[in-house]
Enzyme design. Structure first.
Site, PDB file in Angstrom:
ATOM      1  N   PHE A 620       0.927  -1.244   0.075  1.00 29.55           N
ATOM      2  CA  PHE A 620       0.108  -0.044  -0.087  1.00 29.55           C
ATOM      3  C   PHE A 620       0.714   1.331   0.097  1.00 29.55           C
ATOM      4  CE2 PHE A 620      -0.082  -1.663   4.261  1.00 29.55           C
ATOM      5  CZ  PHE A 620       0.700  -0.826   4.963  1.00 29.55           C
ATOM      6  N   ASP A 734       0.278 -14.037   1.296  1.00 28.07           N
ATOM      7  CA  ASP A 734       1.042 -13.433   0.541  1.00 28.07           C
ATOM      8  C   ASP A 734       2.566 -13.969   0.682  1.00 28.07           C
ATOM      9  OD1 ASP A 734       1.580 -12.085  -1.929  1.00 28.07           O
ATOM     10  OD2 ASP A 734       1.637 -10.090  -1.025  1.00 28.07           O
TER      11      ASP A 734
END
Ligand SMILES: *[C@@H]1O[C@H](CO)[C@@H](O)[C@H](O)[C@H]1NC(C)=O
Ligand SMILES: *[C@@H]1O[C@H](CO)[C@@H](O)[C@H](O)[C@H]1NC(C)=O
Ligand SMILES: *[C@@H]1O[C@H](CO)[C@@H](O)[C@H](O)[C@H]1NC(C)=O
Ligand SMILES: *[C@@H]1O[C@H](CO)[C@@H](O)[C@H](O)[C@H]1NC(C)=O
Ligand SMILES: *[C@@H]1O[C@H](CO)[C@@H](O)[C@H](O)[C@H]1NC(C)=O
Length: 945
Positions: A620, A734
């Site tokens: 992000f 992830d």
């Protein structure tokens, strides 16, 4: 009156202990000169004996001097009768290349000069008939490379060194050329005036140069003949127990010998009696004595510098018309004055000189023209001057760390000096090095290290310590006051222990005024705010009162929770199955603010020099390099202000305050300043795994198989912790090589918890709205069904394992335009039984084939479909440990590396079709998947250049 009595008593105590000490000293002097330490390596703990060849020097077991290594005895035909006892056993140090194992000799005088002797006799103790080569260090500096080339030869090395502290260490370093071992170790204190050339800045090491006529390769010789009778003089002939070996019988030389004592009082480095000088070499015919040496191959020293010591004493009463006079030449240049040199009758003299240069050197003693007698030489020594350039850890820190190590029984790689040399620094330490002074310890990471007992007072002696992490251990007892007095301490993590009592007010004060980050959460019996509210545990009355109040409240709460739970379940059944209702964990710690430091945006700007150096890009936002006030580097992960980013930020912040494990990257603090969101992490010096596997560093310093296995095991530990130790379990979602970060010591940590989900069995939240992850690592089952479980992480981890073996990316290029998935590629190769063709060539063929096979099998199992066939992370950890053991055994040469036929190849021969959909054949598929995998990698380490 009372004071006088106490004084008298103290005096009596002092006098009697003095007398006792003297009596002890006397006893020791009878057995051996005080300060002699004689170690026979490899005999059982507690064993000791009087050595015959030294008229009773007491040799003891090495068990009290090292806590590493194993004992072994030499094998026939090398266990020769008559060999000194210490050569019949050895201690050896199995381990990987680069490992350091040390002996610590205590109770030495700081600044005192010592003779250290190490002896090696291989004797095929391991039955492999493969003598090793390894390095020997004195303290933190390289002493010599021990290159054992003959199984039946004794190798002896001596050094004269000044003790920098009240202990001296001798270390063996594995260079990947066989297992280091040692047979004997001696320490002899010397007089202050002996060998003044040895200082804290340089040691002397006896030249290692083998002369054909001599038995050993060390260069300290006497000239008694015949050599077969007078092999070696040592204690008690030499009161300092130097070893003098016979130069050997040379046809061109003979000996002249006296039976009258030679006066050695004029040579300070010689002390009576000195039988060694009673015999001298002289030429049979002719007028000169020559000898040579060339550079010492065992010391890598371009600007070699030697110290040559020649000892002379006339041993014949000469008639008045006879003259013995000669010139002393080194490399054809005269040393002495122009009149030549004449030895004095029965009075010893020492002539010494430094000789520089690494080529061959010649010493010549040549009779002057007026002389009637040829030259003589009674003894000589040649030392190599060894600069002590590496600086050790300062005394106080080193001693505190050794105490901490013994106190908590810590093993790790904690051997020798804590900080130096840099490449051997202890795991879990940060040190600050300077070129001019000793190193200091600035950070100590002892989270999850199995510490139990109280917080030891030795921590107080770490004067430069800024960061102390003791979280996740079994520490009990009070939080000591001295923690507040540690001058440099800025970060203290005591969370998740069994500490009890109040947190000292001074500590809390430091925390409140911002000079200390303090974490004390998850200590059941610790009170953190006000000492007065702490209940002493033994007040039964209070306890009953507490129970009387607490029990009804607890019952009420329980009832409420049950009702709430039932309601939730009913409601949950009605809502859309795909709703993203992952419940964030309720923080177990009292408050996040208390646990983690809060930064303002202004502070971040300052720390990162206005966001100057971007070191990566997270899920992000960008990641920047920053520095805390104390200079420790940190990674600052900024969050771009989108709803997605906001959510990931919150998820990551929440998870990270909850999880603490040495294989998960740890959060230092966060920023929530108006529209600015950021997370501050520990900085990982080693970058991410992908860069190490395929970036620039991969060619220069490729990871060895052992290092790859360790990285795999570390990461597996981190994931296992998320799956098993967290309640409810966390799924990372992830897992990939860019999210595995490495410390400078290659310890691996999992990072980036932005996609991490809470996996809650009761609420069936493992249906997610939108599968997320990264292309190439994404579990196809999860992708197709949106059904999330820990096994999706296991799938991704399987890809990471394949990358570690092969060095290939998840999409392997097989032609210019075509790529296939790494699993498919590996399966194709393995179905042909060809493991060599998939192994990363950068490992240079240095690996154990069985261990690679086993990891490859494991990796493919991790990718099984359906997912219930996959192992759990706990299974993976167990398997990887076994692979590690295989590799270590292989490194020790315990078995040949031909793959055994019993290895199960079924995993390799599975249906190739099953992975077909993973191949990146169709361009459209790639695009489609790429949108999912569009979260680019997070990288908290240095950016690839
Ligand atoms: C050890 O000695 C052998 C034979 O002289 C030589 O070939 C080898 O390179 C040496 N090894 C080391 C590590 O010095
Ligand atoms: C050792 O080196 C240091 C720094 O170069 C110097 O200050 C010191 O005097 C030296 N000590 C001796 C005994 O030579
Ligand atoms: C050399 O030394 C041996 C042993 O001490 C002695 O017997 C012999 O006489 C010596 N030779 C000379 C020439 O002094
Ligand atoms: C010792 O040395 C001193 C001064 O160099 C000298 O005067 C003396 O004679 C020497 N002693 C002996 C026994 O040679
Ligand atoms: C020393 O002198 C001899 C003969 O004069 C010569 O052969 C030899 O090379 C010289 N050695 C050196 C090191 O100069």
């Amino acid at each position: 009156m009372a004071a006088a009595a106490i004084l008298l008593f103290l005096c009596l105590v002092a006098v009697s202990s003095e007398l006792a000490a003297r009596a002890r000293g006397q006893q020791q002097a009878d057995a051996a000169p005080s300060g002699f330490v004689s170690i026979d390596c490899g005999i059982p703990e507690g064993a000791a004996y009087a050595d015959q060849s030294t008229r009773g020097l007491r040799y003891v077991s090495d068990a009290g001097f090292t806590d590493a290594g194993l004992n072994a005895g030499v094998n026939p035909p090398y266990n020769i009768k008559g060999l000194a006892d210490r050569y019949l056993t050895a201690r050896y140090f199995p381990g990987a290349g680069g490992a350091r194992s040390c002996y610590t000799l205590r109770a030495v005088a700081p600044g005192g000069r010592y003779l250290i002797r190490a002896a090696f006799y291989y004797g095929n103790y391991d039955g492999l008939d493969r003598p090793p080569a390894f390095d020997l260090h004195v303290g933190v500096n390289l002493w010599v490379t021990v290159n054992v080339t003959a199984a039946g030869a004794v190798y002896i090395f001596e050094a004269v060194a000044v003790a920098p502290a009240d202990f001296l260490q001798v270390c063996l370093v594995n260079r990947g050329l066989g297992t280091p071992f040692i047979s004997g170790l001696d320490l002899r204190p010397l007089q202050d005036d002996m060998y003044p050339e040895a200082t804290v800045n340089q040691s002397l090491t006896l030249l290692n140069f083998r002369r054909p006529t001599a038995t050993y390769s060390f260069n300290r010789y006497h000239f008694w003949r015949p050599a077969s009778t007078y092999r070696v003089f040592r204690y008690p002939f030499d009161p300092y127990d130097r070893l003098w070996q016979s130069f050997g019988d040379i046809d061109a030389w003979t000996n002249i010998t006296t039976s009258t004592a030679v006066d050695v009082s004029n040579i300070s480095s010689f002390h009576m009696p000195s039988k060694i000088l009673w015999s001298a070499a002289t030429p049979v015919n002719g007028n000169r004595i020559d000898f040579t040496w060339s550079s010492d191959s065992s010391i890598n020293n371009g600007d070699a510098s030697y110290l040559l010591l020649l000892y002379f004493a006339e041993v014949q009463r000469l008639p008045s018309n006879a003259l013995r006079r000669f010139d002393i030449l080194v490399d054809n240049a005269t040393w002495n004055s122009s009149q030549g040199y004449s030895p004095k009758y029965l009075s010893a003299e020492l002539v010494k000189r430094t000789v520089k240069g690494s080529s061959q050197h010649t010493v010549s003693l040549v009779a002057t023209p007026d002389a009637t007698l040829p030259p003589i030489l009674n003894a000589f020594e040649i030392y190599t001057v060894l600069p002590m350039t590496e600086l050790a850890t300062n005394d106080g820190d080193a001693k505190a760390m050794m105490k901490i190590r013994t106190e908590y029984g810590l093993k790790k790689n904690w051997m020798g000096d804590p900080c130096a040399p840099k490449e051997f620094a202890w795991d879990g330490l940060n040190c600050s090095y300077s070129s001019s002074g000793p190193a200091w310890i600035t950070a100590l990471h002892l989270a999850s290290s199995g510490l139990s007992g109280q917080i030891d007072a030795s921590f107080r002696d770490l004067k430069s310590l800024q960061y102390l992490d003791l979280s996740n251990n079994n520490l009990s007892g009070p939080v000591p006051d001295f923690l507040a007095q540690m001058p440099s301490l800025k970060f203290l993590d005591l969370s998740s222990n069994k500490l009890s009592g109040p947190v000292p007010a001074v500590l809390l004060q430091k925390h409140q005024n911002g000079s200390l980050v303090l974490r004390t959460g998850n200590n059941a019996n610790l009170c953190d705010n006000d000492a007065s509210t702490c209940e002493p545990e033994n007040k039964i009355g209070n306890r009953i009162l507490v129970i009387a109040i607490v029990v009804p409240i607890a019952v009420a709460t329980l009832l409420f929770l049950v009702a709430f739970f039932i309601l939730c379940r009913m409601k949950n059944k009605q809502v859309n199955r795909t709703a993203n209702n992952s419940r964030l964990p309720s923080p177990r710690e009292r408050s996040n603010i208390f646990e983690n430091r809060h930064f303002t945006y202004k502070e971040l700007k300052l720390m990162t020099a206005n966001f100057k150096e971007e070191i990566g890009r997270g899920g992000f936002g960008a990641v920047f390099l920053g520095y805390l006030e104390n200079g420790s580097p940190v990674a600052v992960k900024m969050c771009s202000k989108t709803s997605q980013g906001d959510r990931e930020f919150s998820a990551e912040a929440q998870h990270l305050t909850r999880v603490h494990h040495r294989n998960l990257v740890s959060l230092i603090g966060y920023c929530k300043d108006k529209k600015h969101l950021a997370l501050v992490y520990e900085y990982m010096h080693g970058g991410n795994l992908e860069d190490r596997l395929r970036g620039e560093a991969s060619a220069a310093t490729p990871l060895t198989w052992h290092q790859r296995l360790k990285i795999a095991l570390d990461s597996a530990h981190g994931l296992e912790y998320l799956h098993k130790a967290c309640q409810p379990p966390l799924i990372h979602r992830d897992v990939k090589t860019t999210n595995i970060l490495l410390s400078a010591e290659l310890e691996a940590k999992i990072s980036d918890f932005g996609l991490t989900k809470v996996f809650d069995n009761d609420f069936r939240t493992h249906i997610t709205t939108q599968p997320a992850g990264t292309l190439g690592y994404l579990d196809p089952e999860y992708y197709n069904t949106s059904w999330l479980s820990e096994k999706s992480d296991v799938y991704s981890f399987g890809v990471v394992l394949l990358e570690l073996i092969t060095g290939q990316p998840p999409a392997v290029h097989i032609t210019g335009t075509e790529s296939i998935h790494i699993a498919l590629w590996v399966r194709q190769k393995l179905s042909m039984g060809n493991i060599e063709s998939i192994v990363d060539p950068r490992m240079g063929g240095e690996y154990d084939v069985n261990s690679v096979w086993k990891v490859a099998e494991l990796a493919l199992q991790c990718k099984e479909r359906p997912s219930r066939e996959r192992p759990t992370m706990t299974d993976v950890v167990v398997e990887l440990k076994e692979c590690m053991e295989l590799d270590v055994l292989h490194a020790k040469g315990y078995y040949s590396s031909a793959p055994s036929s019993t290895i199960n190849l079924s995993a390799a021969s599975v249906d190739l079709q099953s992975d077909a959909q993973e191949s990146y054949a169709g361009q459209e598929t790639v695009l489609e998947l790429e949108q999912l995998g569009n979260r680019s990698s997070t990288q908290l380490g240095p950016a690839p250049r």
